[in-house]
Design a protein around this motif. Structure first.
Motif, PDB file in Angstrom:
ATOM      1  N   VAL A  25     -22.557   2.770   6.166  1.00  0.00           N
ATOM      2  CA  VAL A  25     -23.002   4.219   5.371  1.00  0.00           C
ATOM      3  C   VAL A  25     -21.188   4.959   5.438  1.00  0.00           C
ATOM      4  O   VAL A  25     -21.292   6.005   4.441  1.00  0.00           O
ATOM      5  CB  VAL A  25     -23.672   4.778   6.878  1.00  0.00           C
ATOM      6  CG1 VAL A  25     -23.251   6.626   6.702  1.00  0.00           C
ATOM      7  CG2 VAL A  25     -24.948   4.762   6.389  1.00  0.00           C
ATOM      8  N   LEU A  26     -19.813   4.735   6.161  1.00  0.00           N
ATOM      9  CA  LEU A  26     -18.894   5.497   6.371  1.00  0.00           C
ATOM     10  C   LEU A  26     -17.981   5.341   5.382  1.00  0.00           C
ATOM     11  O   LEU A  26     -17.039   5.543   4.771  1.00  0.00           O
ATOM     12  CB  LEU A  26     -18.394   5.281   7.958  1.00  0.00           C
ATOM     13  CG  LEU A  26     -18.710   6.401   8.603  1.00  0.00           C
ATOM     14  CD1 LEU A  26     -17.898   5.726   9.749  1.00  0.00           C
ATOM     15  CD2 LEU A  26     -19.177   7.386   8.788  1.00  0.00           C
ATOM     16  N   LYS A  27     -18.598   3.085   4.765  1.00  0.00           N
ATOM     17  CA  LYS A  27     -17.163   3.157   3.801  1.00  0.00           C
ATOM     18  C   LYS A  27     -18.221   3.497   2.164  1.00  0.00           C
ATOM     19  O   LYS A  27     -17.542   3.719   1.257  1.00  0.00           O
ATOM     20  CB  LYS A  27     -17.523   1.447   3.352  1.00  0.00           C
ATOM     21  CG  LYS A  27     -17.230   0.885   4.622  1.00  0.00           C
ATOM     22  CD  LYS A  27     -17.407  -0.578   4.154  1.00  0.00           C
ATOM     23  CE  LYS A  27     -17.351  -1.533   5.402  1.00  0.00           C
ATOM     24  NZ  LYS A  27     -17.276  -3.322   5.040  1.00  0.00           N
ATOM     25  N   LEU A  28     -19.483   4.491   2.601  1.00  0.00           N
ATOM     26  CA  LEU A  28     -19.577   5.180   1.254  1.00  0.00           C
ATOM     27  C   LEU A  28     -18.817   6.592   1.119  1.00  0.00           C
ATOM     28  O   LEU A  28     -18.845   7.297  -0.375  1.00  0.00           O
ATOM     29  CB  LEU A  28     -20.869   5.919   1.405  1.00  0.00           C
ATOM     30  CG  LEU A  28     -22.506   4.915   0.868  1.00  0.00           C
ATOM     31  CD1 LEU A  28     -23.554   5.862   1.331  1.00  0.00           C
ATOM     32  CD2 LEU A  28     -22.325   4.873   0.082  1.00  0.00           C
ATOM     33  N   LYS A  29     -18.167   6.654   2.213  1.00  0.00           N
ATOM     34  CA  LYS A  29     -17.793   8.157   2.487  1.00  0.00           C
ATOM     35  C   LYS A  29     -18.677   9.183   1.697  1.00  0.00           C
ATOM     36  O   LYS A  29     -18.113  10.269   0.879  1.00  0.00           O
ATOM     37  CB  LYS A  29     -16.166   7.979   1.394  1.00  0.00           C
ATOM     38  CG  LYS A  29     -15.357   6.980   1.353  1.00  0.00           C
ATOM     39  CD  LYS A  29     -14.167   6.906   0.656  1.00  0.00           C
ATOM     40  CE  LYS A  29     -13.156   5.884   0.834  1.00  0.00           C
ATOM     41  NZ  LYS A  29     -12.849   5.896   2.432  1.00  0.00           N
ATOM     42  N   PRO A  30     -19.509   9.464   2.319  1.00  0.00           N
ATOM     43  CA  PRO A  30     -19.882  10.792   2.331  1.00  0.00           C
ATOM     44  C   PRO A  30     -19.172  11.967   2.586  1.00  0.00           C
ATOM     45  O   PRO A  30     -19.081  11.875   3.622  1.00  0.00           O
ATOM     46  CB  PRO A  30     -21.291  10.231   2.633  1.00  0.00           C
ATOM     47  CG  PRO A  30     -20.903   9.061   3.891  1.00  0.00           C
ATOM     48  CD  PRO A  30     -20.064   8.574   3.421  1.00  0.00           C
ATOM     49  N   ALA A  31     -19.661  13.331   1.380  1.00  0.00           N
ATOM     50  CA  ALA A  31     -19.578  13.842   2.008  1.00  0.00           C
ATOM     51  C   ALA A  31     -20.179  14.886   3.500  1.00  0.00           C
ATOM     52  O   ALA A  31     -19.763  15.586   4.233  1.00  0.00           O
ATOM     53  CB  ALA A  31     -19.854  15.288   1.118  1.00  0.00           C
ATOM     54  N   ALA A  55     -13.157  11.670  11.849  1.00  0.00           N
ATOM     55  CA  ALA A  55     -12.127  11.248  11.429  1.00  0.00           C
ATOM     56  C   ALA A  55     -11.884   9.967   9.966  1.00  0.00           C
ATOM     57  O   ALA A  55     -10.344  10.520   9.723  1.00  0.00           O
ATOM     58  CB  ALA A  55     -12.161   9.802  12.358  1.00  0.00           C
ATOM     59  N   ALA A  56     -12.818  10.433  10.118  1.00  0.00           N
ATOM     60  CA  ALA A  56     -12.853   9.663   7.684  1.00  0.00           C
ATOM     61  C   ALA A  56     -13.101  11.031   7.508  1.00  0.00           C
ATOM     62  O   ALA A  56     -13.009  10.744   6.162  1.00  0.00           O
ATOM     63  CB  ALA A  56     -14.262   8.500   7.706  1.00  0.00           C
TER      64      ALA A  56
END
Length: 331
Positions: A134-140, A234-235
Motif C-alpha cells: 500500500v505504501l509503495k503505491l504512494k497514495p495521497a 514519513a512517506a
C-alpha cells in the motif's frame, strides 16, 4: 495324573507367545483412533491457518493493478491514489472504484484511483501483510475504519466460523476457498420493513457482531495502527479514520451513553491530532429516510450508499486540496 495338567497347559498358552499378537491388536485399536483424531485436528488447524491466504494474494494483485493504472494515467493526468481499509460495512457504504472516481471528478479531483480493501469482521492484522505494498503505491491518503484500532477476534471465534464453513462445504457443496471478488464487491441488501430497526433487531445485531469480533478500547492494535500512521506520514501519505454509519438503534447500543467502548476509544484518540476522525453528519441522511437507508444486515443500502459516497468524495477532495504530508512535518 495327566488330567489336571491339561488345563494348566491351556492357561500357559493364553499367557505365552500367542498372547502377544492379541495385545498388539488391542494396543493398535486404542492408538489408531487417537492418531486419527490428532491428524484431523492438525489438518483442521493447518487449514484454518492458511484459509485467509487468498485474501492477501487477491488484494496484492489488486494493489499491483492500481499501481499499473495510475502509472498509465500519469502520462496525461496527475493521478491521485486513495486507499480505504475496513470492515464489510465500508464495502456497503461506498461505491466501487468507477463510481467514487466519478464523484471525485465533480469535486475537481480529475484522476482518482480509489482502492477499497475490506474484510468481514476485520481486524488491523488482516491488512498488515498488504501495508508495505500500500505504501509503495504512494497514495495521497489512506482511510482506515476507526474500529480497526480496537477490534479483536479470538481464535476460538475464528475456529467456529471455519468449522461452520467446512460444514457448508460438505453439506451444501459450497466452494472451500472464499469468493474474494464477492468479499470485495457484493452488496446484498434485504429491506428492513415497515417497522424499521426495532430494539429487538438491534439487540440481535449487536449480539451477533460481538460473537465474531470484540471491541476493546485498550487493544494493542491501536499501537500497531499508530506505528503504521507514523510510517505513512514519513512517506508523505495522509491518514484519516472513518466511522461507518449504523442504524440509530444499533449506534445507541454500540456507542451511546453507558457504553464502555466508544467513549473510552474516542478519549484515546483525542490526543492524536494526526488521526482525524471523519463521521457522516446526521444531516447527510434525511431523518425520514434514515431508517430506510439501512438493510437488515445493518449495512447501508443503495440510497444510503449514494449519500455516504457523495459526502466521502467531498471530504477526500477537501483533504487533497491541502499540501501533502511532508517528512519534515515529523521533525
Amino acid at each position: 495324573m495327566t488330567g489336571p495338567v491339561e488345563p494348566q497347559k491351556h492357561r500357559m498358552d493364553r499367557t505365552g507367545p500367542q498372547a502377544k499378537p492379541r495385545r498388539l491388536w488391542i494396543t493398535l485399536l486404542a492408538v489408531i483412533p487417537a492418531l486419527f483424531a490428532a491428524g484431523t485436528a492438525g489438518a483442521f488447524w493447518t487449514g484454518y491457518s492458511l484459509h485467509d491466504r487468498p485474501f492477501a494474494w487477491y488484494n496484492s494483485n489488486r494493489i499491483a493493478a492500481t499501481a499499473e493504472r495510475a502509472a498509465r494515467a500519469a502520462r496525461d493526468l496527475s493521478p491521485v491514489v486513495v486507499v480505504a481499509l475496513g470492515d464489510s460495512a465500508l464495502r456497503h457504504a461506498t461505491l466501487d472504484e468507477p463510481g467514487m472516481a466519478a464523484l471525485a471528478a465533480k469535486h475537481g479531483v480529475e484522476s482518482l484511483h480509489f482502492l477499497r480493501i475490506v474484510h468481514d469482521h476485520a481486524r488491523f492484522e488482516d491488512f498488515e501483510p498488504l501495508l508495505g505494498d500500500v505504501l509503495k503505491l504512494k497514495p495521497a491518503l489512506v482511510l482506515l475504519d476507526v474500529d480497526l484500532l480496537f477490534a479483536e477476534r479470538s481464535d476460538l471465534a475464528g475456529l467456529r466460523r471455519y468449522g461452520s464453513h467446512l460444514t457448508e462445504v460438505a453439506m451444501l457443496g459450497r466452494s472451500y476457498l472464499p469468493d474474494q471478488s464477492a468479499l470485495q464487491y457484493d452488496k446484498p441488501c434485504r429491506a428492513v420493513g415497515a417497522q424499521g430497526w426495532t430494539d429487538a433487531a438491534a439487540d440481535r445485531w449487536v449480539k451477533t457482531r460481538s460473537a465474531a469480533v470484540r471491541m476493546n478500547d485498550d487493544s494493542p492494535a491501536f499501537e500497531r495502527v499508530r506505528r503504521f500512521a507514523d510510517q505513512a506520514r514519513a512517506a508523505g501519505v495522509g491518514i484519516a479514520l472513518l466511522l461507518s454509519p449504523r442504524p440509530a438503534a444499533v449506534e445507541e447500543r454500540l456507542y451511546g451513553a453507558g457504553n464502555g467502548y466508544r467513549p473510552a476509544a474516542l478519549d484515546r484518540l483525542s490526543g492524536h491530532v494526526d488521526l482525524p476522525l471523519w463521521r457522516l453528519p446526521d444531516s447527510a441522511l434525511p431523518k425520514p429516510a434514515k431508517a430506510a437507508a439501512f438493510c437488515r444486515s445493518g449495512m447501508l443500502g443503495p440510497e444510503g450508499r449514494d449519500a455516504y459516497s457523495a459526502w466521502l468524495a467531498g471530504g477526500i477532495a477537501e483533504r487533497l486540496s491541502r499540501p501533502r504530508v511532508e517528512e519534515a512535518a515529523l521533525q
